[in-house]
Design an enzyme around this catalytic site. Structure first.
Site, PDB file in Angstrom:
ATOM      1  N   LYS A  40       7.396   0.646  -5.848  1.00 26.70           N
ATOM      2  CA  LYS A  40       7.816  -0.458  -6.595  1.00 26.70           C
ATOM      3  C   LYS A  40       6.738  -0.887  -7.017  1.00 26.70           C
ATOM      4  O   LYS A  40       7.611  -2.013  -8.634  1.00 26.70           O
ATOM      5  CB  LYS A  40       8.082  -0.855  -5.442  1.00 26.70           C
ATOM      6  CG  LYS A  40       8.768  -3.031  -4.964  1.00 26.70           C
ATOM      7  CD  LYS A  40       8.766  -2.688  -3.640  1.00 26.70           C
ATOM      8  CE  LYS A  40       7.749  -2.680  -2.567  1.00 26.70           C
ATOM      9  NZ  LYS A  40       7.155  -4.157  -2.342  1.00 26.70           N
ATOM     10  N   THR A  41       5.655  -1.651  -6.640  1.00 25.17           N
ATOM     11  CA  THR A  41       4.775  -2.326  -7.353  1.00 25.17           C
ATOM     12  C   THR A  41       4.116  -2.390  -9.050  1.00 25.17           C
ATOM     13  O   THR A  41       3.927  -3.624 -10.169  1.00 25.17           O
ATOM     14  CB  THR A  41       3.621  -2.811  -6.597  1.00 25.17           C
ATOM     15  OG1 THR A  41       3.801  -2.520  -5.242  1.00 25.17           O
ATOM     16  CG2 THR A  41       2.458  -3.327  -6.850  1.00 25.17           C
ATOM     17  N   ASP A 234       9.570  -9.582  -6.523  1.00 27.90           N
ATOM     18  CA  ASP A 234       8.735  -8.658  -5.070  1.00 27.90           C
ATOM     19  C   ASP A 234       9.781  -8.756  -3.773  1.00 27.90           C
ATOM     20  O   ASP A 234      10.173 -10.312  -3.321  1.00 27.90           O
ATOM     21  CB  ASP A 234       6.907  -8.678  -5.236  1.00 27.90           C
ATOM     22  CG  ASP A 234       6.637  -7.572  -4.606  1.00 27.90           C
ATOM     23  OD1 ASP A 234       7.914  -6.524  -4.322  1.00 27.90           O
ATOM     24  OD2 ASP A 234       6.034  -6.981  -4.088  1.00 27.90           O
ATOM     25  N   GLU A 235      10.226  -7.717  -3.319  1.00 23.81           N
ATOM     26  CA  GLU A 235      10.099  -7.775  -1.934  1.00 23.81           C
ATOM     27  C   GLU A 235      11.114  -8.426  -1.625  1.00 23.81           C
ATOM     28  O   GLU A 235      10.927  -9.928   0.018  1.00 23.81           O
ATOM     29  CB  GLU A 235       9.003  -8.380  -0.674  1.00 23.81           C
ATOM     30  CG  GLU A 235       7.806  -7.790  -0.474  1.00 23.81           C
ATOM     31  CD  GLU A 235       7.872  -6.531  -0.009  1.00 23.81           C
ATOM     32  OE1 GLU A 235       8.474  -6.092   0.508  1.00 23.81           O
ATOM     33  OE2 GLU A 235       6.559  -5.669   0.374  1.00 23.81           O
ATOM     34  N   GLN A 270      13.584  -2.152   4.725  1.00 22.31           N
ATOM     35  CA  GLN A 270      12.322  -3.093   4.530  1.00 22.31           C
ATOM     36  C   GLN A 270      12.369  -4.003   5.128  1.00 22.31           C
ATOM     37  O   GLN A 270      11.537  -4.440   5.158  1.00 22.31           O
ATOM     38  CB  GLN A 270      11.132  -2.376   3.735  1.00 22.31           C
ATOM     39  CG  GLN A 270      10.739  -0.311   3.774  1.00 22.31           C
ATOM     40  CD  GLN A 270       9.631  -0.741   2.907  1.00 22.31           C
ATOM     41  OE1 GLN A 270       8.415  -0.648   3.025  1.00 22.31           O
ATOM     42  NE2 GLN A 270       9.941   0.339   1.351  1.00 22.31           N
ATOM     43  N   ARG A 619       4.311   4.467   6.186  1.00 25.64           N
ATOM     44  CA  ARG A 619       2.653   4.124   5.827  1.00 25.64           C
ATOM     45  C   ARG A 619       1.951   4.956   5.567  1.00 25.64           C
ATOM     46  O   ARG A 619       0.312   5.484   4.850  1.00 25.64           O
ATOM     47  CB  ARG A 619       1.943   2.999   7.223  1.00 25.64           C
ATOM     48  CG  ARG A 619       2.415   1.571   7.261  1.00 25.64           C
ATOM     49  CD  ARG A 619       3.067   0.504   6.196  1.00 25.64           C
ATOM     50  NE  ARG A 619       4.600   1.682   5.676  1.00 25.64           N
ATOM     51  CZ  ARG A 619       5.063   0.700   4.347  1.00 25.64           C
ATOM     52  NH1 ARG A 619       4.256   0.691   3.357  1.00 25.64           N
ATOM     53  NH2 ARG A 619       6.409   1.516   4.336  1.00 25.64           N
TER      54      ARG A 619
END
Length: 743
Positions: A40-41, A234-235, A270, A619
């Site tokens: 994603k980043t 983002d997010e 998430q 994670r």
DNA sequence: TCCCAGCGCCTTTTT
DNA sequence: GGCGCTGGGA
């Protein structure tokens, strides 16, 4: 440019087909549904660079919004690597930091005076408390924090005091307004007046005031729309109503039509911040709001092993409210998840420490994380790791900038910048002791309030009306004014040093140094603060005190995380989002803890807890360890814990019980038994034999049962005893289902 | 005004 | 097990 050509090649070559699609689509709004570990980043940073290098967007026309400073820093860093130094010209920051910057630039349009300060939660609560007292509401009966929370919610929903007191709004949960919402609505106008009198803003203001200002001044908004031609978020699953509005405003100019210059990236699986006002609708309704929206799914995971992904996928598939998707990976299945069942929270901590030790042989400690649901769980882990001399760092908990002595100094500094800050004034006026007590302060506040000025400012004119404290107040005013005068030419560091010199604040801890451990600790923290200021002054373009305070106000617990040394990381699952580790140890998988008991209150609560567990599992790159403690001490009471429902939702075949665990029936086995129609319903999943118990000794003994709690043996036979439980009465129970207590 | 002992509350997660 | 608040005594 040649450099650009090279960059372009790299930019797209690095990406898989879906990622490339997300980057290359620039002519319409893009929603990227990015699963955990799917890059994603990387998509955001590549797109940022792609827009500048390939599509003719000057870097300063790009805006990238994140939630944490850490994410913003990371993004800037990676953009610079891809695009070179000119990436620095793009605006990359958290929602709140960007909001603050906009407010600073147009403070008067936003209804603020220059030099306004940002209050943190504690300051905000102090204001609320005073407002409550002013309005004859007992702060003992209703927690100021609760009111602060509700007012924050008003702001997140874009409701000002006028709208709220007009009464034409509905409560957060359901239609009616609750009693505390009613009270918050009543106090809201006074709170806003008080804040305004002190020239202070709270966190919610940083966004809400920007939105309000843009609504009132369309030309100003148009300026920003022209400036930021492309917006990346983002997010996105964590955005709340006001953030959603802000984003839509920024991309809603006629030229762009329906938000062409917008890319948002998020993962509904998430979404773990609904309690803080995050609106999952922002991501679910995106295609409706922007009808030309292009949706890209990133489902290839580059982080975790096949088994971790399968277990996490199986778990999250139980949620009903989600975009269906399935992560996959081309890497090996890897090892099963390991489940460690412990008798007590103390044993859990000891075993986690032992685990860290053994894992730490092959894995750097930086690559190991211990995750928990609540901050309170960290203490036992810290103690156990400390006993084993294993270096660790705790993310969150009591933060450096929340320590009393650090807050005292910050309050001094805020008062220097803003003499209207009554909260800061009240905090520091008698630290160290100057003989200016609550009576004097109260009298001064009253006099100042009547004149509509800050307490500190009022000292020269009002002190003569306060007989007892006059001289002391004047001395204090004189001292601080002399320090404040430095600001016009001195750096933050010089001001802080002068403050320490003249206020006597530092020396109160200095004189005890050596003999008093606590004073020594506080003194060390103050030195740490000085280093922080010094570091800031070296690095910042504007090394002024004001600029330093702005930065500190927006710091979060994640930002103080240091990474140089080899240490195992302890943190909440929330704090772990966006991070990855070789090994994740997920602790406290017990009903009431994970899922947390409060999550049962609302409908979507358990689903959010499940997403949280999903975040925890994903994670890990290589190995996941899960722990459970059968008993846990809360305060001074021992609580008996039932295993988390989530344990039974993991595929039994992917979980191995760690050696030395209590015996336990895993998912498949238990489910088949449920199908058979077990009459007991809740069968104790954790079974610890009551060894060596004979009836003669047993009568009158206290025992514990997983479902019924603590009871007393009143009779029975060899393997089955009659136990009296306070809540459910007498039950006949197999001895092996009971734990014998010592008392 | 200061000091300290005793009490009650806490514990969900944080930009 | 900790922190903040309160109330009584110096």
């Amino acid at each position: 440019m040649i450099a650009d050509e090279t960059l372009n090649g790299d930019l797209l070559a690095d990406l898989n087909a879906a990622q490339r699609d997300a980057v290359e689509t620039v002519d319409r709004p893009v929603l990227v549904l990015a699963g955990a570990g799917s890059g994603k980043t990387r998509v955001i940073t590549h797109k940022l660079s792609y827009l500048a290098a390939r599509c003719g967007y000057p870097p300063e026309s790009l805006l990238a919004l994140t939630f944490t400073n850490k994410a913003a820093r990371e993004m800037r860093h990676r953009a610079v690597r891809l695009l070179g130094e000119r990436a620095e010209r793009a605006t990359i920051g958290t929602f709140h930091a960007v909001g603050l910057r906009v407010l600073r630039r147009h403070s008067s349009l936003a209804g603020l005076r220059p030099g306004f300060v940002v209050y943190d939660v504690a300051d905000q609560e102090a204001v609320i408390k005073r407002v409550m007292i002013d309005n004859d509401v007992d702060p003992q009966r209703i927690r100021p924090a609760a009111i602060a929370n509700l007012i924050e919610q008003f702001k997140r929903r874009g409701l000002g005091p006028e709208e709220v007191s007009a009464g034409d709004w509905v409560g957060e949960s359901g239609r009616a307004q609750s009693a505390s919402e009613h009270l918050a609505a009543r106090l809201y106008p006074s709170y806003e007046r008080r804040m305004s009198a002190m020239n202070a803003v709270d966190f919610g203001d940083l966004l809400w005031r920007v939105v309000k200002m843009f609504m009132s001044y369309p030309l100003l908004l148009a300026d920003y729309q022209r400036r930021w031609r492309y917006v990346l978020v983002d997010e996105f699953q964590d955005t709340d109503e006001i953030q959603g509005r802000l984003i839509r405003m920024l991309v809603a100019d006629s030229e762009r039509g329906s938000g062409a210059g917008l890319t948002v990236v998020g993962d509904d699986d998430q979404s773990i911040y609904s309690w803080r006002g995050a609106r999952i609708e922002n991501i679910l309704n995106f295609p409706n709001l922007f009808d030309s929206a292009h949706i890209v799914r990133l489902e290839q995971n580059y982080r975790s092993t096949g088994i971790i992904l399968e277990a996490a996928g199986e778990l999250i598939a139980r949620n009903r409210k989600r975009h269906a998707k399935r992560l996959w990976t081309s890497t090996a299945p890897g090892e099963k998840l390991s489940l460690c069942l412990c008798q007590s929270d103390r044993e859990e901590a000891a075993r986690v420490a032992a685990l860290v030790r053994s894992e730490g042989v092959a894995t750097p400690l930086n690559e190991i994380a211990v995750l928990y649901r609540t901050n309170a769980q960290s203490r036992l882990f810290e103690e156990a790791l400390g006993r084993e001399s294993i270096p660790y760092r705790v993310v969150g908990g009591i933060r450096f900038f929340e320590r009393a002595e650090v807050k005292d100094v910050l309050a001094y500094l805020r008062l220097l910048v803003n003499p209207k800050d009554d909260i800061a004034f009240a905090r520091v006026v008698n630290k160290p002791k100057r003989g200016i007590g609550p009576v004097t302060v109260g009298r001064l506040l009253e006099l100042a309030g009547a004149r509509g000025v800050g307490a500190f400012e009022a000292i020269p004119t009002c002190a003569s009306a306060i007989k007892r404290g006059e001289t002391r107040l004047r001395d204090f005013h004189h001292m601080l004014t002399s320090v404040g005068a430095l600001q016009s030419h001195a750096t933050a560091l010089e001001v802080v040093k002068a403050l320490f010199d003249r206020s006597g604040y530092l020396s109160q801890y200095l004189s005890h140094a050596g003999e008093d451990v606590e004073a020594q600790g506080r003194h060390d923290n103050l030195m740490e603060l000085v280093s922080s200021v010094a570091e800031f002054c070296e690095r910042a373009q504007d090394p002024s005190l004001k600029a330093y305070l702005d930065e500190v106000a927006l710091l979060t617990h994640l930002d103080t995380m240091t990474e140089e040394e080899q240490r195992v990381t302890l943190m909440t699952v929330h704090a772990a989002k966006g991070l990855e580790f070789e090994v994740a140890i997920v602790s406290g998988l017990e009903e009431g803890i994970f899922p947390h008991s409060n999550s049962r209150l609302d409908e979507g609560g358990v689903e959010e807890e499940r997403r949280l567990f999903y975040v925890a599992l994903t994670r890990a790159r290589k190995r996941v360890f899960i722990t459970f403690a059968q008993s846990r001490r809360h305060w001074d009471e021992l609580a008996y814990q039932a295993p988390s429902r989530f344990l039974n939702e993991l595929p039994a075949g992917l979980v191995a019980i760690a050696p030395g665990s209590l015996s336990f029936k895993m998912g498949a086995e238990r489910r088949s038994r449920d199908v058979d129609g077990d009459p007991e319903g809740i069968v104790p999943e954790v079974i610890e034999p009551c060894e060596g118990l004979t009836l003669e000794e047993a009568r009158g003994r206290r025992v514990r049962h997983s479902s019924f709690g603590i009871g007393t043996i009143v009779g029975g036979r060899e393997d089955c005893v009659l136990v009296d439980f306070p809540h459910v009465g007498q039950r006949s129970i197999m001895i092996r289902y009971l734990e014998l207590l010592n008392s």
